[in-house]
Design a protein around this motif. Structure first.
Motif, PDB file in Angstrom:
ATOM      1  N   LEU A 149      33.049  23.259  33.213  1.00 30.24           N
ATOM      2  CA  LEU A 149      32.017  24.246  32.892  1.00 30.24           C
ATOM      3  C   LEU A 149      32.248  25.544  33.652  1.00 30.24           C
ATOM      4  CD1 LEU A 149      28.960  24.739  31.758  1.00 30.24           C
ATOM      5  CD2 LEU A 149      28.328  24.175  34.116  1.00 30.24           C
ATOM      6  N   ILE A 150      32.522  25.450  34.939  1.00 33.53           N
ATOM      7  CA  ILE A 150      32.708  26.647  35.770  1.00 33.53           C
ATOM      8  C   ILE A 150      33.980  27.382  35.383  1.00 33.53           C
ATOM      9  CG2 ILE A 150      33.167  27.420  38.133  1.00 33.53           C
ATOM     10  CD1 ILE A 150      31.227  25.164  39.036  1.00 33.53           C
ATOM     11  N   ARG A 151      35.049  26.662  35.131  1.00 34.75           N
ATOM     12  CA  ARG A 151      36.298  27.311  34.722  1.00 34.75           C
ATOM     13  C   ARG A 151      36.100  28.082  33.416  1.00 34.75           C
ATOM     14  NH1 ARG A 151      40.623  26.012  37.673  1.00 34.75           N
ATOM     15  NH2 ARG A 151      40.568  24.097  38.931  1.00 34.75           N
ATOM     16  N   THR A 152      35.414  27.472  32.471  1.00 35.67           N
ATOM     17  CA  THR A 152      35.179  28.120  31.179  1.00 35.67           C
ATOM     18  C   THR A 152      34.340  29.385  31.344  1.00 35.67           C
ATOM     19  OG1 THR A 152      35.290  26.002  30.018  1.00 35.67           O
ATOM     20  CG2 THR A 152      34.204  27.812  28.873  1.00 35.67           C
ATOM     21  N   ASN A 153      33.304  29.302  32.146  1.00 33.73           N
ATOM     22  CA  ASN A 153      32.409  30.447  32.312  1.00 33.73           C
ATOM     23  C   ASN A 153      33.045  31.569  33.113  1.00 33.73           C
ATOM     24  OD1 ASN A 153      29.258  30.136  31.437  1.00 33.73           O
ATOM     25  ND2 ASN A 153      30.243  28.149  31.657  1.00 33.73           N
ATOM     26  N   LEU A 154      33.774  31.240  34.178  1.00 35.45           N
ATOM     27  CA  LEU A 154      34.419  32.302  34.957  1.00 35.45           C
ATOM     28  C   LEU A 154      35.503  32.993  34.142  1.00 35.45           C
ATOM     29  CD1 LEU A 154      34.665  30.866  38.599  1.00 35.45           C
ATOM     30  CD2 LEU A 154      33.041  32.496  37.654  1.00 35.45           C
ATOM     31  N   ARG A 155      36.171  32.239  33.284  1.00 30.90           N
ATOM     32  CA  ARG A 155      37.160  32.857  32.381  1.00 30.90           C
ATOM     33  C   ARG A 155      36.474  33.853  31.456  1.00 30.90           C
ATOM     34  NH1 ARG A 155      38.716  28.543  29.846  1.00 30.90           N
ATOM     35  NH2 ARG A 155      39.954  27.840  31.627  1.00 30.90           N
ATOM     36  N   SER A 156      35.301  33.477  30.951  1.00 35.36           N
ATOM     37  CA  SER A 156      34.520  34.386  30.099  1.00 35.36           C
ATOM     38  C   SER A 156      34.037  35.594  30.888  1.00 35.36           C
ATOM     39  CB  SER A 156      33.335  33.626  29.499  1.00 35.36           C
ATOM     40  OG  SER A 156      32.474  34.492  28.801  1.00 35.36           O
ATOM     41  N   TRP A 157      33.585  35.375  32.115  1.00 39.54           N
ATOM     42  CA  TRP A 157      33.120  36.485  32.955  1.00 39.54           C
ATOM     43  C   TRP A 157      34.235  37.510  33.177  1.00 39.54           C
ATOM     44  CZ3 TRP A 157      29.782  34.384  37.633  1.00 39.54           C
ATOM     45  CH2 TRP A 157      28.715  33.634  37.124  1.00 39.54           C
ATOM     46  N   SER A 158      35.446  37.009  33.394  1.00 43.37           N
ATOM     47  CA  SER A 158      36.562  37.916  33.711  1.00 43.37           C
ATOM     48  C   SER A 158      36.964  38.785  32.516  1.00 43.37           C
ATOM     49  CB  SER A 158      37.775  37.114  34.194  1.00 43.37           C
ATOM     50  OG  SER A 158      38.316  36.322  33.146  1.00 43.37           O
ATOM     51  N   SER A 159      36.564  38.365  31.317  1.00 45.95           N
ATOM     52  CA  SER A 159      36.905  39.155  30.124  1.00 45.95           C
ATOM     53  C   SER A 159      35.909  40.283  29.868  1.00 45.95           C
ATOM     54  CB  SER A 159      36.966  38.235  28.898  1.00 45.95           C
ATOM     55  OG  SER A 159      35.667  37.742  28.575  1.00 45.95           O
ATOM     56  N   GLN A 160      34.835  40.340  30.653  1.00 44.69           N
ATOM     57  CA  GLN A 160      33.795  41.345  30.453  1.00 44.69           C
ATOM     58  C   GLN A 160      33.963  42.509  31.424  1.00 44.69           C
ATOM     59  OE1 GLN A 160      29.814  39.516  30.106  1.00 44.69           O
ATOM     60  NE2 GLN A 160      30.839  37.544  29.855  1.00 44.69           N
ATOM     61  N   ALA A 161      33.495  43.672  31.007  1.00 43.73           N
ATOM     62  CA  ALA A 161      33.664  44.877  31.812  1.00 43.73           C
ATOM     63  C   ALA A 161      32.903  44.796  33.123  1.00 43.73           C
ATOM     64  CB  ALA A 161      33.204  46.099  31.016  1.00 43.73           C
ATOM     65  N   THR A 162      31.736  44.207  33.088  1.00 40.48           N
ATOM     66  CA  THR A 162      30.938  44.031  34.298  1.00 40.48           C
ATOM     67  C   THR A 162      30.019  42.823  34.132  1.00 40.48           C
ATOM     68  OG1 THR A 162      29.366  45.096  35.829  1.00 40.48           O
ATOM     69  CG2 THR A 162      29.102  45.568  33.503  1.00 40.48           C
ATOM     70  N   ILE A 163      29.678  42.196  35.246  1.00 38.42           N
ATOM     71  CA  ILE A 163      28.863  40.980  35.242  1.00 38.42           C
ATOM     72  C   ILE A 163      27.625  41.189  36.109  1.00 38.42           C
ATOM     73  CG2 ILE A 163      28.766  38.615  36.134  1.00 38.42           C
ATOM     74  CD1 ILE A 163      30.164  38.823  33.510  1.00 38.42           C
ATOM     75  N   GLU A 164      26.439  40.837  35.560  1.00 40.32           N
ATOM     76  CA  GLU A 164      25.235  40.749  36.382  1.00 40.32           C
ATOM     77  C   GLU A 164      25.187  39.317  36.911  1.00 40.32           C
ATOM     78  OE1 GLU A 164      21.602  42.402  34.630  1.00 40.32           O
ATOM     79  OE2 GLU A 164      22.893  43.261  33.066  1.00 40.32           O
ATOM     80  N   VAL A 165      25.471  39.164  38.192  1.00 40.03           N
ATOM     81  CA  VAL A 165      25.735  37.838  38.750  1.00 40.03           C
ATOM     82  C   VAL A 165      24.552  36.881  38.589  1.00 40.03           C
ATOM     83  CG1 VAL A 165      26.333  36.554  40.834  1.00 40.03           C
ATOM     84  CG2 VAL A 165      27.395  38.771  40.392  1.00 40.03           C
TER      85      VAL A 165
END
Length: 476
Positions: free
Chosen positions: A156-172
């Motif tokens: 779950l975490i690997r999938t989500n962090l991969r998605s986060w890294s594809s975005q310009a900015t993340i609201e943590v």
């Protein structure tokens, strides 16, 4: 007529004076702790709700400890309350569960977490509490983590962090809330975020943002919004419950299924009880973990030496696992994360979400010459213990290395991020494991830059008022 008017005014003044004096000096068979009861009806509620933008104790608490000492009285939300920053009293109160004290929620809190017609006190007998604790340990405890949840959490975490890294900015905080809430809901009642039209994490985040507001249930207020979002969430849970009960197949290994199976064995398990279990479990897990993750980004960004040692420990685990039979994190890997746990402990110490634990006296409690009358509320100020300079040198300094030198007795008595006594959170292991795996994947696979620092506040709950924004990059 003038004479009659003057007499009435005099009687009114006498009555008001008597009433105010009675408010300020509550009935007690002994000596009350020092303090003030504040204004009639509202007590000192407003002072407690004024936000403070610091990791330090809320000014309401800090000023009164300096003035009255570690034990003082007040009135909050119309209820007499004793605040305790005394570690010995706190330890004693936790040991008195169901003897001198019981679990208690203030009325404003109960309005959001207790369904209509249900008890607003702890209400649960020893057998009911034992059932609830066993239920969550079965589905979120160490054995479940070892046997099934570890690889699910890592994936779950690997999938989500991969998605986060594809975005310009993340609201943590926002992204972490969606991650944890949806996963917790799946474990509780089989929720599928991708297939469901009901946005669980969105509704829950809106509820959590304003549930600690001043309890004015007037349209347009934050508290009213929390109540409305709670209604939407419980209506959805009621629908899930009806569908599961009418389903011919109940193959899911979740808490909802177990409670339904147990309905025939235990009379106290009703539909309303199950909804409370699901809603309470969702809140306990899905609110605390995202805030801790957000604070970790904040602290690690500000302390590169901590990030360096944390990364070294996690990369060593990654290196040792290469060529092993298990490509995923094992329980032994988790148990070897010594510095990681120190980092998490230090984050929980400085960023304890709630100011303390609430109990209500069943009978008069006598301690160090003071008497806390029966039916009074006691708040055990865990936040004060966490920031006590006599226990933690330079308490406002983020220093994970301090945990190497702390003795086990100090930790057991003064550090209770997951509650204490018989009420210690059954999801404590789940929370620590989830955050540890998150850190493992984060520091071994990614780096980040801060886009916006964000802001925390205490009022008196610790909240993320202005989310931290980052840009996440995969490591080369």
């Amino acid at each position: 007529m003038l004479t009659i008017g003057l007499v009435l005014v005099a009687l009114l003044v006498i009555y008001v004076t008597y009433w105010v004096n009675k408010w300020r000096n509550p009935k007690c068979t002994g000596v009350l702790p020092p303090g003030s009861m504040g204004f009639p009806l509202i007590g000192e509620s407003l002072q407690l709700l004024i936000p403070s933008y610091s990791f330090d104790l809320h000014p309401f608490i800090k000023k009164r400890i300096q003035r009255y000492g570690p034990i003082f009285r007040s009135n909050v939300a119309g209820r007499p309350i004793v605040f305790s920053a005394d570690p010995e009293l706190n330890h004693y109160i936790l040991s008195q569960e169901r003897r001198s004290v019981e679990l208690w929620y203030l009325d404003a809190f109960s309005n959001l977490f207790v369904l209509e017609g249900e008890s607003r006190t702890s209400g649960a007998t020893a057998s009911i509490h034992k059932y609830i604790r066993s239920l969550f340990l079965t589905h979120f405890g160490s054995e479940r983590l070892k046997g099934k949840l570890l690889p699910l959490i890592e994936d779950l975490i690997r999938t989500n962090l991969r998605s986060w890294s594809s975005q310009a900015t993340i609201e943590v905080k926002h992204c972490a809330s969606a991650l944890v809430c949806d996963f917790t809901a799946k474990l509780l009642f089989g929720y599928d975020a991708e297939k469901s039209s009901f946005k669980m994490s969105e509704k829950f985040e809106r509820f959590a943002e304003s549930f600690a507001a001043f309890p004015f249930n007037i349209p347009g207020t934050a508290y009213h919004r929390s109540i409305e979002n709670r209604k939407k969430l419980t209506t959805f849970l009621e629908r899930v419950l009806r569908e599961r009960k009418s389903s011919a197949e109940k193959s899911e290994e979740d808490i909802l299924n177990q409670t339904l199976d147990d309905m025939e064995k235990e009379e106290f398990i009703t539909d309303e009880f199950i909804i409370q279990i699901l809603f309470g479990g969702l809140f306990a897990i899905a609110e605390s973990i995202p805030i801790t993750i957000t604070l970790l980004f904040k602290f690690l960004s500000a302390h590169p030496s901590v990030l360096e040692e944390l990364t070294n420990e996690q990369e060593k685990i990654l290196k040792n696992r290469k060529g092993s039979d298990s490509p995923s994190i094992t329980w032994d890997d988790y148990k070897s994360m010594t510095f990681t746990i120190q980092v998490i402990n230090e984050t929980l110490r400085m960023g304890n979400i709630a100011p303390g634990l609430l109990r209500r006296t069943i009978r008069d409690v006598h301690y160090k010459g003071y008497t806390i009358p029966a039916s009074w509320t006691i708040m055990l100020l865990t936040s004060a213990s966490n920031l006590n300079p006599e226990l933690y040198k330079d308490p406002l300094e983020f220093n994970p290395w301090r945990w190497k030198d702390l003795d086990s007795q100090t930790i057991s008595k003064s550090f209770t991020p997951f509650g204490g006594g018989t009420r210690q959170c059954a999801g404590a292991d789940f929370s620590r494991v989830f955050i540890s795996i998150f850190l493992h994947v984060l520091v071994t696979k990614y780096r980040w830059t801060n886009i916006k620092e964000g802001k925390i506040s205490r009022s008196p709950m610790l909240r993320i008022r202005d989310d931290i924004h980052i840009k996440l990059f995969e490591k080369d």
